[in-house]
Write a protein that holds these residues in place. Structure first.
Motif, PDB file in Angstrom:
ATOM      1  N   VAL A 124       0.863  -1.312   0.173  1.00  0.00           N
ATOM      2  CA  VAL A 124      -0.201  -0.244  -0.104  1.00  0.00           C
ATOM      3  C   VAL A 124       0.950   1.206   0.269  1.00  0.00           C
ATOM      4  O   VAL A 124       1.654   1.346   0.987  1.00  0.00           O
ATOM      5  N   ILE A 125       0.865   2.045  -1.085  1.00  0.00           N
ATOM      6  CA  ILE A 125       1.978   3.407  -1.307  1.00  0.00           C
ATOM      7  C   ILE A 125       1.018   4.765  -1.670  1.00  0.00           C
ATOM      8  O   ILE A 125       0.231   4.573  -2.491  1.00  0.00           O
ATOM      9  N   ASP A 126       1.548   5.362  -0.554  1.00  0.00           N
ATOM     10  CA  ASP A 126       0.462   6.409  -0.551  1.00  0.00           C
ATOM     11  C   ASP A 126       1.569   7.434  -1.041  1.00  0.00           C
ATOM     12  O   ASP A 126       1.969   7.606  -0.879  1.00  0.00           O
ATOM     13  N   LEU A 127       1.243   8.424  -2.026  1.00  0.00           N
ATOM     14  CA  LEU A 127       1.852   9.738  -1.922  1.00  0.00           C
ATOM     15  C   LEU A 127       0.809  10.899  -1.317  1.00  0.00           C
ATOM     16  O   LEU A 127       0.027  10.872  -1.368  1.00  0.00           O
ATOM     17  N   ASP A 128       1.874  11.805  -0.676  1.00  0.00           N
ATOM     18  CA  ASP A 128       1.663  13.035  -0.030  1.00  0.00           C
ATOM     19  C   ASP A 128       2.120  13.970  -0.980  1.00  0.00           C
ATOM     20  O   ASP A 128       2.365  14.648  -0.831  1.00  0.00           O
ATOM     21  N   THR A 129       0.805  14.452  -1.392  1.00  0.00           N
ATOM     22  CA  THR A 129       1.737  15.512  -2.265  1.00  0.00           C
ATOM     23  C   THR A 129       1.024  16.929  -1.662  1.00  0.00           C
ATOM     24  O   THR A 129       1.218  17.947  -2.155  1.00  0.00           O
ATOM     25  N   SER A 130       1.022  16.821  -0.485  1.00  0.00           N
ATOM     26  CA  SER A 130       1.311  18.579   0.365  1.00  0.00           C
ATOM     27  C   SER A 130       3.131  18.767   0.713  1.00  0.00           C
ATOM     28  O   SER A 130       3.020  20.118   1.484  1.00  0.00           O
ATOM     29  N   VAL A 131       3.671  17.298   0.564  1.00  0.00           N
ATOM     30  CA  VAL A 131       5.077  18.161   1.017  1.00  0.00           C
ATOM     31  C   VAL A 131       6.061  18.986  -0.484  1.00  0.00           C
ATOM     32  O   VAL A 131       5.817  18.288  -1.731  1.00  0.00           O
ATOM     33  N   THR A 132       6.443  19.762  -0.148  1.00  0.00           N
ATOM     34  CA  THR A 132       6.971  20.545  -1.375  1.00  0.00           C
ATOM     35  C   THR A 132       8.351  20.599  -1.013  1.00  0.00           C
ATOM     36  O   THR A 132       9.075  20.826  -1.740  1.00  0.00           O
ATOM     37  N   GLU A 133       8.876  20.912  -0.011  1.00  0.00           N
ATOM     38  CA  GLU A 133      10.360  21.172   0.885  1.00  0.00           C
ATOM     39  C   GLU A 133      11.837  19.545   0.222  1.00  0.00           C
ATOM     40  O   GLU A 133      10.886  18.651   0.666  1.00  0.00           O
ATOM     41  N   VAL A 134      12.403  19.838  -0.459  1.00  0.00           N
ATOM     42  CA  VAL A 134      13.293  18.812  -0.581  1.00  0.00           C
ATOM     43  C   VAL A 134      13.800  18.379   0.645  1.00  0.00           C
ATOM     44  O   VAL A 134      14.015  19.067   2.045  1.00  0.00           O
ATOM     45  N   GLY A 135      14.164  16.933   0.412  1.00  0.00           N
ATOM     46  CA  GLY A 135      14.550  16.432   1.684  1.00  0.00           C
ATOM     47  C   GLY A 135      16.144  16.693   1.272  1.00  0.00           C
ATOM     48  O   GLY A 135      16.461  16.787   0.262  1.00  0.00           O
TER      49      GLY A 135
END
Ligand code: ZN
Length: 311
Positions: free
Chosen positions: A197-208
């Motif tokens: 089960v793979i979720d994409l969190d589309t709210s994260v914008t800051e680069v790791g």
């Protein structure tokens, strides 16, 4: 590809002190240290593998302990949250256990499922979810039994700089199915029973940024070496240039960078972790690949000694 990707093979993290790492994954989460080796690309540091009794694919959390190194920042281009799955009904047990082990957690829901979220001692974001799917773990530790033990990965939340492109790769190329959205999250599902089960969190914008407390890469399962070569050619057709095959002793690996910034690996299920140690012995001695054996004494003097908790 006639058969899609079944799910996660392993997830590899950068952590801090190796003893703190072992204490958390063994003594708090109840996973088994199934292999103690070194980073083949940097033999002065350990590569530790935690999993179920036999180190089955989809149960393997691996770590590079970089004691004293700088902390990274969790952000896009990384697995943001690693999700472990326990049997249905085991959530209250884990709330009690985490409390007892003084691991602070938060409760929430995603896609109408209960989620228990916490961090490991080095800042990795982890969660526990409960599902019926997947075989129960045969490994017990302290009061953790078959009915409560972590079965393996439930999946992962990916932080991507390009949710559309990453989603397209997961579905069009790798064969996962898009199954729904919940707020910022888009869910994809693979056919396998674990790590599916793979979720994409589309709210994260800051680069790791890479460093202690971040995930280095996520590996997906290939059933054998031929299947891995087929995947190499298949992703190539979509413009993903995977590396040559690398021998990681317990699996063969190829790597490619996806367009959302994450490092993807495709790893073979065989030979697995039992070819150089028996089930009873797994994780008890430092294992080195043949090309590093001549340097064993030097390596043993560099890596910090670790003790495996017995409960
Ligand atoms: Zn890997």
């Amino acid at each position: 590809m006639d058969k899609p990707i079944q799910g996660i093979h392993h997830i590899t993290a950068i952590v801090g002190n190796p003893q703190e790492n072992v204490d958390f994954y063994v003594d708090v989460l109840g996973l088994r240290l199934v292999k103690k080796t070194v980073n083949f690309d940097d033999p002065g540091t350990y590569h530790l593998y935690f999993g179920d009794k036999e180190g089955s694919p989809s149960t393997i959390m691996t770590t590079f302990p970089w004691d004293g190194a700088a902390k990274g920042r969790i952000g896009t281009g990384q697995v943001g949250v690693t999700s472990f799955v326990v049997p249905t009904g085991a959530i209250p047990f884990w709330e009690e256990r985490l409390t007892k082990k003084q691991c602070y957690f938060e409760k929430g829901t995603r896609f109408n499922q209960e989620v228990v979220s916490f961090t490991d001692p080095h800042g990795l974001k982890l969660e526990i979810v409960a599902r019926d799917q997947g075989p129960k773990s045969e490994w017990s530790y302290e009061e953790i039994t078959k009915d409560t033990a972590i079965k393996g990965f439930g999946g992962a939340i990916l932080y991507t700089s390009s949710p559309d492109k990453t989603g397209e790769l997961l579905t069009e190329v790798m064969g996962l199915e898009k199954v729904g959205t919940d707020g910022n999250f888009v869910r994809y599902q693979a056919e396998g029973e674990l790590g599916n089960v793979i979720d994409l969190d589309t709210s994260v914008t800051e680069v790791g940024t890479l460093g202690v407390g971040t995930i280095h890469h996520i590996a997906w399962r290939a059933e054998d070496e031929q299947n891995q070569l087929d995947w190499h050619a298949h992703v190539g057709k979509y413009g993903y240039r995977a590396t040559e095959v690398m021998d990681r002793q317990y699996f063969k690996a190829i790597y490619f960078r996806e367009q959302g910034g994450l490092l993807f690996e495709i790893a073979t299920d065989p030979p697995g972790f039992l070819w150089d140690e028996s089930v009873e012995e797994l994780g008890t001695s430092l294992k080195l690949p043949p090309w590093l054996e001549p340097a064993r004494e030097k390596i043993e003097n560099i890596v910090l000694p670790i003790t495996i908790p017995k409960g």
